[in-house]
Design an enzyme around this catalytic site. Sequence first.
Site: not given
Length: 796
Positions: A26, A44
Site C-alpha cells: 500500500r 487491504n
Amino acid sequence: MSFAAVEPSQALEFRVRGRVQGVGFRPAVWRMARELGLAGEVLNDGEGVLLRVKGDPSRIAALLRRIERDPPPLAHVDGIERRYYSGHLPLDFRIAESIGGPACTQVTPDAALCGACAAELRNPDERRYRYPFTNCTHCGPRLSIVTAIPYDRATTTMAPFELCAACEAEYRNPIDRRFHAEAVACPSCGPTASVVALGQAEAPRAGGADAVEIAARRIARGEIIAVKGLGGYHLACDATNAETVARLRGLKRRDAKPFALMARDLAVIRRYCAIDAVEERALTSVEAPIVLLRAKGPEHLPEAVAPGLATLGFMLPTTPLHLLLIDQFEHPLVMTSGNISDEPAVIDDGEALAEIAAFALTHDRDIANRVDDSVVRVMAARSRVLRRARGYAPAPLRLPSGFEMAPDLLAMGGELKATFCLVKDGQAILSQHQGDLENAATLDDYKKNLALFRSLFDHAPTAIVVDRHPEYLSSKLGRAETDTRALPLIDVQHHHAHVAACFAENGRPLHAPPALGIVLDGLGFGDDGAIWGGEFLLANYLGYERLARLKPVAMPGGAQAVREPWRNLYAHLKAAGDFDATPSTFGDWRALEGKPLATIDGMIARGLNSPLASSCGRLFDAVAAALGVCADRQAYEGEAGARLEALAAAAPNEMRGYALRISEPALIDVDPAPMWRAIRDDLRQGVSAQTIARRFHLGLAQSITEVAVRLAAARRFETVALSGGCFQNRLLFESVYDGLCEAGFTVLTHADAPANDGGLSLGQAAVGAAHLMRADMTRDGKDGACASASPAASLA
C-alpha cells in the site's frame, strides 16, 4: 474496458490479487499514485488490496504498469481486475483503513532480516541498535505470527505490544519503510529477549541488551543453548567443539542425522565449503534457507556434525536475534531444530528442552505457527527445494493453463515429509513441511495447521484427495472428512501424484499430451498391491500407464528391511542368483555374516512379511550394505543412500557404470543382476568402495536413460519428468538429467516443490482438479467419457 474510453472524472476500482498484504504494497502504491498526481485510496481487505483511483486515464495506466513491473521486494501480483467505482473519493491520495471480507488473499512467508534493518542493528546511533526484534515491511515474521486475515497487527502475536509514539509515527508515515509493518517494534514498546534457566521451578531470568551476550558466553564455554527463532526453537552450540556436538547428539537422541549450521557471513562458510554463484544467491535470498554445500573448504568441522556425508547444511542468520548471537563468533554454530529426535520443534515457552539445554535465549513474542527451516540443494545449476517451509510457505504456486476454473479442493499429501495443499482461485497453496505423521505430536500439528489454513484462506473444499495407500494417516483423515462432510473422495496413486506435481510445477498445460514420468523413491502403494518405487509411467493429469519398472525384489521383514539394509542386500543377491552360504561367499558379502539367513529364506519362500518391491531406495540400501555402509541399521531415513552418494563423490572421475539388464516384455524390467556380479568381481579385485559406489550411480543413470530412449521410440513422447526422493541425490540426478538432455528430451524437474513426498500433495491436487473438471464437463455434455472418482491406472 479501455482507458481511452474513460473520462478523467470517472473513478475506477482495481482488485489486486496476490502476495500484497504485509509487504509494503500500500505505501508503494501511495507513493506511485502521488507522483503521478492521482486521487483516490488504497486499502487491504479479505481478498487482497483494493485500489480506487480517479484522474487522467494515461496516468492510471502508468500506475498499473508500475505496480506490475516494480512491486515491493516481498510482493507478487497475480492479477488485477478493474471496474467502475461510484463511491466518494478524497481529493488527494490516501491509505484507507482495512475492511473485512472473505479471506482470498495470500499470506506472506516469513522473510529473513533485510540489509537496512541489519545496518540499523549494528549502528550505535540508531534507536534500534542491537534490538533483537528489528524488522520492516521488507523482512521479519509473517506466517509464524499470523492468526487471522486481514493481516493486521491485531491478528498477529504482536497484538499485546502497544506501539510507542516513535513507532506509531513510523507506522503511520507512508514514506517510511515501516509504514503498516505489523510487527514493528523497538526497545521501548516491543518484545524483550532474555536468558532463562530451564528446568527450575523459580527460573532465573536475565533480560535486556545483555541476554545475547550471556548466551554467547555460555556457548563459547561449551554449553548447549535453546534459541527461540521465527517458527520454533533451535538448539545451538559451538560447531567446532567435537565433545559438545557429540553430547548434543546423545541428549537429542539423534545418532547420525546431520546438524544444520549457521555462520555470520559467506566468508566463514567458505572456510569449510565450496560455494558457487547459485548457492550464494540461495544463501543470501530473502528465504535464507539451509543450503546443502560440498564440504570442500580448507578447514574441517568435527565428523559428528554430519557423519559420513560429503555435504554440510549452512544458513546465514535469519532474524536479528540470530545475527546478534552469531556476530559473537568467528566460526559456525550448530543451529538444529529444538526437539527430541523425530518430535516437532518446540514453539511454546512452557515446553521443556531442559533435558538438553540448561538455558534458553528466549523472548515474549509468541509463535503462532510452527515453521521449520527450509532446505535447498543446487543441482544442474538450479536451486531446488528439498524441504519447503520458512521463507517459501505458504506462497502459492499458480496452476498451469487449463486449471483456471479448478474447483476448491483439499489434497492431504503422504505420511512422511507430509504437506497438504489447498486449491483455490486457480492456485495451489502448499503448506509448510509438517514432518512424519507417525509421530503423534506431528499429526496434531498437521491437524492444527490444516484448520488454520482453512481459516486464513476461507477455504471450503468441494472434494478431498488422498493417497491410495489404505494405512496412511493422512488418507485416513481425508476419508473421515469425506464421510463427515459428504464430499467426494478421490484417491491418487502415489507415483502418479509425483509425476503430476512435476508437471504442475513446470506449467505443463492440463490438456498436454502424455509424457514419461520417471519416479525413483522408497515406496508407494501400487495398483497391484505391491510396493512400487522405481517407475516409468506414461502419464497426463487424468491417468497413467506403467511401461517399465525396476525388477521387483522381496523386502524381508517389510518395514524392518527399511531400517536394516543387509536384508535388502540378501534379497537382491538371492534374486540375482548370486549367493550361497559358503565361506567364500561370506568373504564377498561381509554384511551378511552372522545374520539369520535361513529364517529370511523361509520368509521369502512363503511370502511371509516379504512384499515385493520395485523400490529404488531399497536398491540403494542394498548396494550400501554391500560396501559396509549402514548394513545393520539406518539411523534415519535415507542414511544409507546419502552415505553411498558421499562415497561416490569421493571417487576419481570414473566414467564407467555397471550394466543393468533391460528386458523386452510388455512391461520392461530393469534388472540389477549383472551389476551384482560386477560388484562381486570388483570387491574381489580390491576396487575401492568409492569407485564401486560411483560405478553403481553411473550404471543406474545410464540404464534409466536407455529405457527412456527405448520407450520413446515405441510410444512417441518428447518430454520426461523426473520425481521422487532418490532424485535428491546430486550425482544420480545430474547423470540422468544430462543423459536425457543429450538424448534430445525436454526434461522437467522440481525446483519450487520438493521431489520427495513433500511435493506429493501438489500432484494430488492437480490430479484431483483435473478429474473434477472432467466430471463437470461430462455432466454438461462436453466430454463423452466419464471420469472415475478414483483415477484409473490407464490413460484417460
